[in-house]
Design a protein around this motif. Structure first.
Motif, PDB file in Angstrom:
ATOM      1  N   THR A   1       1.489  -1.173  -0.028  1.00 11.83           N
ATOM      2  CA  THR A   1       0.094  -0.265   0.223  1.00 11.83           C
ATOM      3  C   THR A   1       0.581   1.628  -0.013  1.00 11.83           C
ATOM      4  O   THR A   1       1.792   1.116   0.309  1.00 11.83           O
ATOM      5  CB  THR A   1      -0.778   0.471   1.725  1.00 11.83           C
ATOM      6  N   ILE A   2       0.875   2.392  -0.461  1.00  8.72           N
ATOM      7  CA  ILE A   2       0.901   3.819  -1.065  1.00  8.72           C
ATOM      8  C   ILE A   2       0.215   4.116   0.054  1.00  8.72           C
ATOM      9  O   ILE A   2      -1.236   4.696   0.173  1.00  8.72           O
ATOM     10  CB  ILE A   2       1.190   4.019  -1.764  1.00  8.72           C
ATOM     11  N   SER A   3       1.081   5.341   0.562  1.00 14.80           N
ATOM     12  CA  SER A   3       0.466   6.600   1.209  1.00 14.80           C
ATOM     13  C   SER A   3       1.114   7.819   1.730  1.00 14.80           C
ATOM     14  O   SER A   3       2.438   7.850   0.935  1.00 14.80           O
ATOM     15  CB  SER A   3      -0.129   6.350   2.736  1.00 14.80           C
ATOM     16  N   ARG A   4       0.229   8.926   1.795  1.00 12.05           N
ATOM     17  CA  ARG A   4       1.252  10.603   2.160  1.00 12.05           C
ATOM     18  C   ARG A   4       1.024  10.657   3.041  1.00 12.05           C
ATOM     19  O   ARG A   4      -0.411  10.378   3.695  1.00 12.05           O
ATOM     20  CB  ARG A   4       1.496  11.016   0.505  1.00 12.05           C
ATOM     21  N   ASP A   5       1.942  11.342   3.808  1.00 12.25           N
ATOM     22  CA  ASP A   5       1.765  12.333   5.254  1.00 12.25           C
ATOM     23  C   ASP A   5       1.916  13.788   4.651  1.00 12.25           C
ATOM     24  O   ASP A   5       2.966  14.331   4.888  1.00 12.25           O
ATOM     25  CB  ASP A   5       2.319  12.161   6.101  1.00 12.25           C
ATOM     26  N   ASN A   6       1.089  15.038   4.028  1.00 10.07           N
ATOM     27  CA  ASN A   6       1.729  16.230   3.323  1.00 10.07           C
ATOM     28  C   ASN A   6       2.122  16.908   4.250  1.00 10.07           C
ATOM     29  O   ASN A   6       3.117  17.480   4.530  1.00 10.07           O
ATOM     30  CB  ASN A   6       0.499  16.649   2.929  1.00 10.07           C
ATOM     31  N   ALA A   7       1.332  16.984   5.612  1.00 15.29           N
ATOM     32  CA  ALA A   7       2.509  17.396   7.037  1.00 15.29           C
ATOM     33  C   ALA A   7       3.922  17.459   7.262  1.00 15.29           C
ATOM     34  O   ALA A   7       4.492  18.066   7.831  1.00 15.29           O
ATOM     35  CB  ALA A   7       1.539  17.916   7.811  1.00 15.29           C
ATOM     36  N   LYS A   8       4.470  16.157   6.403  1.00 15.39           N
ATOM     37  CA  LYS A   8       5.832  15.919   6.992  1.00 15.39           C
ATOM     38  C   LYS A   8       6.477  15.656   6.206  1.00 15.39           C
ATOM     39  O   LYS A   8       7.847  15.305   5.828  1.00 15.39           O
ATOM     40  CB  LYS A   8       5.734  14.110   7.479  1.00 15.39           C
TER      41      LYS A   8
ATOM     42  N   THR B   1       6.064  13.624   3.373  1.00 17.35           N
ATOM     43  CA  THR B   1       6.626  12.246   3.192  1.00 17.35           C
ATOM     44  C   THR B   1       6.010  11.441   2.642  1.00 17.35           C
ATOM     45  O   THR B   1       4.351  11.618   2.660  1.00 17.35           O
ATOM     46  CB  THR B   1       6.989  11.584   5.115  1.00 17.35           C
ATOM     47  N   ALA B   2       5.950  10.306   1.586  1.00 15.78           N
ATOM     48  CA  ALA B   2       5.530   9.218   1.136  1.00 15.78           C
ATOM     49  C   ALA B   2       5.649   7.901   1.849  1.00 15.78           C
ATOM     50  O   ALA B   2       7.079   8.416   2.412  1.00 15.78           O
ATOM     51  CB  ALA B   2       5.670   9.226  -0.175  1.00 15.78           C
ATOM     52  N   TYR B   3       5.257   7.327   1.640  1.00 14.93           N
ATOM     53  CA  TYR B   3       5.288   5.130   2.202  1.00 14.93           C
ATOM     54  C   TYR B   3       5.548   5.049   1.429  1.00 14.93           C
ATOM     55  O   TYR B   3       3.983   4.770   0.769  1.00 14.93           O
ATOM     56  CB  TYR B   3       4.484   5.628   3.597  1.00 14.93           C
ATOM     57  N   LEU B   4       5.390   3.496   1.529  1.00 14.35           N
ATOM     58  CA  LEU B   4       5.523   1.913   1.196  1.00 14.35           C
ATOM     59  C   LEU B   4       5.501   1.256   1.945  1.00 14.35           C
ATOM     60  O   LEU B   4       5.727   0.800   2.196  1.00 14.35           O
ATOM     61  CB  LEU B   4       5.654   1.762  -0.443  1.00 14.35           C
ATOM     62  N   GLN B   5       4.151   0.704   2.150  1.00 12.48           N
ATOM     63  CA  GLN B   5       3.888   0.083   3.728  1.00 12.48           C
ATOM     64  C   GLN B   5       4.064  -1.630   2.415  1.00 12.48           C
ATOM     65  O   GLN B   5       3.888  -1.985   1.736  1.00 12.48           O
ATOM     66  CB  GLN B   5       2.760  -0.242   3.988  1.00 12.48           C
TER      67      GLN B   5
END
Length: 126
Positions: free
Chosen positions: A69-76, A78-82
């Motif tokens: 899964t992919i997600s993003r935290d715009n406040a940080k 940063t994007a993530y790949l779980q």
């Protein structure tokens, strides 16, 4: 200047999990799409998942369905790949890229992305 820095790679056993991070700087992160790519030994780099600025997710590799899964935290910025239930075929260098400056949407070709991170190695092995 635009920078993308991946982290979180390493050695993981088959069936295990990893979360990769892509820390961005030097641009308005939440305005652009972020793509995750990977390059396995002896193979061309391929698009895996992409997340648009409005959190629309595009999957480019069927084999990761239900596991990555992919997600993003715009406040940080940063994007993530779980990555869950990883398989040996997932051994590769994983890269993130931003759609800046060519557009704001997702794409699956290398030439649609100008800025890339340095990559993080993921090795799936027992």
């Amino acid at each position: 200047q635009v920078q993308l820095v991946e982290s979180g790679g390493g050695l993981v056993q088959p069936g295990g999990s990893l979360r990769l991070s892509c820390a961005a700087s030097g641009f308005v992160f939440d305005y652009y799409a972020i793509g995750w790519f990977r390059q396995a030994p002896g193979k061309e780099r391929e698009a895996v998942l992409c997340i648009s600025r409005s959190d629309v997710i595009t999957k480019y590799v069927d084999s990761v369905k239900g596991r990555f899964t992919i997600s993003r935290d715009n406040a940080k910025s940063t994007a993530y790949l779980q990555m869950n239930n990883v398989k040996p075929a997932g051994t590769a260098v994983y890269y993130c890229a931003t759609s800046l400056p060519y557009g704001v949407g997702c794409a699956d070709a290398d030439f649609d992305y100008k800025y890339w991170g340095q990559g993080t190695q993921v090795t799936v092995s027992s």
